[in-house]
Design a protein around this motif. Structure first.
Motif, PDB file in Angstrom:
ATOM      1  N   ASN A 115      14.107 -59.752 -58.808  1.00 38.48           N
ATOM      2  CA  ASN A 115      13.969 -61.391 -59.118  1.00 38.48           C
ATOM      3  C   ASN A 115      14.518 -62.528 -60.364  1.00 38.48           C
ATOM      4  O   ASN A 115      14.601 -62.197 -61.413  1.00 38.48           O
ATOM      5  CB  ASN A 115      12.346 -61.993 -58.857  1.00 38.48           C
ATOM      6  N   LYS A 142       7.616 -70.169 -43.791  1.00 41.34           N
ATOM      7  CA  LYS A 142       7.476 -70.048 -44.309  1.00 41.34           C
ATOM      8  C   LYS A 142       8.187 -69.924 -46.007  1.00 41.34           C
ATOM      9  O   LYS A 142       7.260 -70.631 -46.863  1.00 41.34           O
ATOM     10  CB  LYS A 142       8.327 -68.384 -45.201  1.00 41.34           C
ATOM     11  N   ASN A 143       8.679 -71.045 -45.663  1.00 44.25           N
ATOM     12  CA  ASN A 143       9.746 -71.158 -47.587  1.00 44.25           C
ATOM     13  C   ASN A 143       8.704 -73.382 -47.614  1.00 44.25           C
ATOM     14  O   ASN A 143       8.421 -74.037 -48.306  1.00 44.25           O
ATOM     15  CB  ASN A 143      11.016 -72.969 -46.999  1.00 44.25           C
ATOM     16  N   ASP A 144       8.296 -74.249 -46.127  1.00 43.19           N
ATOM     17  CA  ASP A 144       7.221 -74.780 -45.726  1.00 43.19           C
ATOM     18  C   ASP A 144       6.016 -74.610 -46.691  1.00 43.19           C
ATOM     19  O   ASP A 144       5.127 -75.258 -47.741  1.00 43.19           O
ATOM     20  CB  ASP A 144       7.374 -75.845 -45.263  1.00 43.19           C
ATOM     21  N   SER A 175       3.906 -71.406 -47.100  1.00 39.51           N
ATOM     22  CA  SER A 175       3.477 -70.273 -48.171  1.00 39.51           C
ATOM     23  C   SER A 175       3.377 -70.069 -48.878  1.00 39.51           C
ATOM     24  O   SER A 175       2.160 -69.728 -49.155  1.00 39.51           O
ATOM     25  CB  SER A 175       5.239 -69.054 -47.971  1.00 39.51           C
ATOM     26  N   GLU A 176       3.653 -70.721 -50.280  1.00 37.54           N
ATOM     27  CA  GLU A 176       2.652 -71.092 -51.694  1.00 37.54           C
ATOM     28  C   GLU A 176       1.396 -71.550 -51.450  1.00 37.54           C
ATOM     29  O   GLU A 176       0.779 -70.508 -51.994  1.00 37.54           O
ATOM     30  CB  GLU A 176       3.520 -71.581 -52.493  1.00 37.54           C
ATOM     31  N   ASP A 177       1.293 -72.354 -50.726  1.00 37.98           N
ATOM     32  CA  ASP A 177      -0.054 -73.315 -50.792  1.00 37.98           C
ATOM     33  C   ASP A 177      -0.439 -72.368 -49.814  1.00 37.98           C
ATOM     34  O   ASP A 177      -2.245 -72.615 -49.674  1.00 37.98           O
ATOM     35  CB  ASP A 177       0.508 -74.700 -49.571  1.00 37.98           C
ATOM     36  N   PHE A 227      -1.251 -69.291 -49.756  1.00 37.94           N
ATOM     37  CA  PHE A 227      -1.169 -68.286 -50.190  1.00 37.94           C
ATOM     38  C   PHE A 227      -2.613 -68.179 -51.382  1.00 37.94           C
ATOM     39  O   PHE A 227      -3.488 -67.778 -51.707  1.00 37.94           O
ATOM     40  CB  PHE A 227      -0.915 -67.209 -50.262  1.00 37.94           C
ATOM     41  N   GLU A 228      -2.386 -69.560 -51.727  1.00 34.03           N
ATOM     42  CA  GLU A 228      -3.120 -70.130 -53.260  1.00 34.03           C
ATOM     43  C   GLU A 228      -3.955 -70.215 -52.372  1.00 34.03           C
ATOM     44  O   GLU A 228      -5.667 -69.722 -52.766  1.00 34.03           O
ATOM     45  CB  GLU A 228      -2.504 -71.409 -53.352  1.00 34.03           C
ATOM     46  N   GLU A 233      -0.461 -59.055 -52.254  1.00 35.37           N
ATOM     47  CA  GLU A 233       0.862 -60.299 -52.052  1.00 35.37           C
ATOM     48  C   GLU A 233       1.892 -58.281 -51.336  1.00 35.37           C
ATOM     49  O   GLU A 233       2.298 -59.301 -50.703  1.00 35.37           O
ATOM     50  CB  GLU A 233       1.553 -59.973 -53.103  1.00 35.37           C
ATOM     51  N   HIS A 246       2.063 -59.787 -47.443  1.00 37.17           N
ATOM     52  CA  HIS A 246       2.343 -60.402 -46.818  1.00 37.17           C
ATOM     53  C   HIS A 246       3.869 -60.758 -45.844  1.00 37.17           C
ATOM     54  O   HIS A 246       3.698 -61.218 -44.555  1.00 37.17           O
ATOM     55  CB  HIS A 246       3.176 -61.389 -48.257  1.00 37.17           C
TER      56      HIS A 246
END
Length: 255
Positions: free
Chosen positions: A101, A194-196, A198-200, A202-203, A209, A212
């Motif tokens: 990354n 996934k872009n829109d 994913s983050e929210d 899995f929070e 992880e 995922h």
């Protein structure tokens, strides 16, 4: 006599397509700098999957030109198209590249002055030339994907060879291309979600992880995926939650 030759040609072509469509059980080995156990192996064409063991060994069913995906958190995703050598040897040897990354490069540029006319005149950006600029006709509709072009060729067959659409229908090639287009459209939808979300997601919904990537493939394989997730992000979130319950239940049963 001509009819016999034409019939023989159709039989030969059908036999050729049938041979290409036969499935084979392939034994594979994955190598990499990190741990090679638990690598997700997914045949996107036939919707079959496998997981590598501690030595990176796996087995999966595939046929010529199938696309097989290798994915894991610690490695870059690899797409492998099955070729004739793979079919002949019935083996797959895959080397995965470790995922690093990295931060995007930072470029120092001349600061803007705040004067729009000056900033535009100093800019080195130039518009792309299109067919309007040079006065030639061009296609103004939506560009077809490679699979959509293949489908057009399979169902039309050119101006003079009207036999091709019939052969493609008999051998199932047209059906396979339509399935490939559907899969590509589903991939594009899943990538956007996934872009829109994913983050929210899995929070607020716990999942290790390392699972995922596999979870999203699990969601996409549901026959109701496009119907439930294509309308709005809110409906997609509700569907994700439902599928997560099923996915966690599957994980607990494996353990």
């Amino acid at each position: 006599m001509k009819k016999n030759k034409l019939f023989l040609t159709v039989i030969i072509l059908c036999g050729f397509y049938y041979t290409q469509a036969q499935k084979n059980e392939l034994s594979g080995t994955i190598s990499g700098d990190e741990d090679v156990e638990g690598i997700h192996v997914l045949n996107k064409t036939s919707f079959t999957s496998a997981t590598s063991n501690s030595d990176g060994v796996f087995s999966i069913s595939a046929k010529l030109n199938d696309t097989v995906i290798f994915s894991a958190v610690q490695y870059k995703t690899l797409f492998k198209v099955i070729n004739e050598d793979d079919i002949a040897s019935k083996t797959l040897r895959v080397a995965l590249e470790t995922f690093v990354n990295e931060l995007d490069e930072v470029f120092l540029v001349k600061p803007l002055s705040g004067n729009l006319l000056d900033d535009v005149s100093n800019s080195k950006a130039r518009p792309l030339i299109n067919f309007y600029d040079v006065g030639i006709p061009g296609y103004k509709g939506k560009q077809k994907t490679q699979s959509e072009r293949r489908l057009f060729e399979a169902t039309n067959g050119g101006r003079f060879i009207s036999l091709i659409p019939i052969i493609n229908a008999i051998t199932g090639r047209t059906k396979r291309i339509k399935a490939q287009i559907k899969l590509e459209n589903d991939d594009a939808l899943l990538s956007r979600l996934k872009n829109d979300l994913s983050e929210d997601f899995f929070e607020n919904n716990t999942l290790d992880e390392q699972h995922h990537v596999d979870f999203f493939y699990f969601v996409q394989e549901d026959p109701l995926f496009r119907q439930k997730c294509g309308a709005s992000n809110l409906e997609a979130l509700m569907f994700f939650k439902l599928k997560l319950e099923q996915y966690n239940q599957n994980l607990s049963e494996k353990e």
